[in-house]
Scaffold this active site. Structure first.
Site, PDB file in Angstrom:
ATOM      1  N   ASP A  91       2.985   2.356   2.196  1.00 35.86           N
ATOM      2  CA  ASP A  91       4.245   2.176   2.683  1.00 35.86           C
ATOM      3  C   ASP A  91       4.999   1.817   1.499  1.00 35.86           C
ATOM      4  O   ASP A  91       6.282   2.232   1.479  1.00 35.86           O
ATOM      5  CB  ASP A  91       4.251   1.154   3.828  1.00 35.86           C
ATOM      6  CG  ASP A  91       5.405   1.184   4.572  1.00 35.86           C
ATOM      7  OD1 ASP A  91       6.223   2.039   4.639  1.00 35.86           O
ATOM      8  OD2 ASP A  91       5.349  -0.007   5.279  1.00 35.86           O
TER       9      ASP A  91
ATOM     10  N   GLY B 284       0.806  -1.101   0.031  1.00 33.52           N
ATOM     11  CA  GLY B 284      -0.017  -0.041   0.184  1.00 33.52           C
ATOM     12  C   GLY B 284       1.057   1.275   0.012  1.00 33.52           C
ATOM     13  O   GLY B 284       1.804   1.378  -0.670  1.00 33.52           O
TER      14      GLY B 284
END
Length: 188
Positions: free
Chosen positions: A33, A31
């Site tokens: 990150d 995602g």
């Protein structure tokens, strides 16, 4: 403080600091990150590894925040925060609010004036985006009230918070939260 919401790519934001919805290892993930780590390049991972080696050997606790440089991103800093994971029973809204407040504390300590946030915990961590939006907006407003910018525009004042969202659904949730009790904030 100006608070706004836009649909876009957090890794392309020209702000002082972007907030990473990190996992506690700080070593990248999926995602937001993963996208931040890819866009920032190897310098970000090197700084995160150094944090783990020195000050955070057990990882970053849920609800806390820490800063690194931003590598190849247009921002100057990345502020990493670990949101609560509903799938693991972390359902306390206070933990989620802490992600936003602690990130702003770190930003102010760095001297960042503009900060861009994702919808922390609204993805794979299972929080409803409407809940995240309301908690995020309420927390940022509360933080701003506790840290007013005086007429001189203090040099360590956060004056812009931008929620950069991944979908029209998330954008609508944040715009709706901004509209409720808008007390000086402007949805965009």
């Amino acid at each position: 403080m100006l608070i706004e919401a836009v649909c876009g790519d957090l890794t392309r934001e020209h702000v002082d600091a972007i907030v990473n919805a990190a996992n506690s290892s700080l070593l990248g993930g999926g995602g937001v990150d993963g996208a931040i780590h890819v866009a920032a390049g190897p310098a970000l991972l090197a700084e995160c590894r150094e944090l783990r080696r020195t000050t955070l050997p057990d990882g970053l606790p849920t609800g806390d925040a820490v800063a690194t440089g931003a590598g190849d991103l247009p921002a100057r800093w990345v502020i990493h925060t670990v949101g609560p994971d509903r799938h693991r029973g972390q359902t306390d809204p206070g933990l989620l609010a802490s992600c936003f407040a602690r990130s702003l504390d770190v930003a102010a300590a760095l001297g960042a004036c503009s900060v861009a946030f994702p919808a922390v915990s609204a993805g794979v961590y299972g929080w409803a985006v409407d809940d995240v939006a309301q908690i995020a907006v309420d927390t940022v407003r509360s933080w701003a009230e506790q840290h007013p910018v005086d007429a001189s525009g203090r040099e360590h004042a956060v004056t812009l918070v931008r929620f950069v969202l991944f979908s029209e659904t998330a954008l609508e949730a944040f715009r709706s939260a901004l509209t409720r009790g808008s007390g000086g904030s402007t949805p965009s």
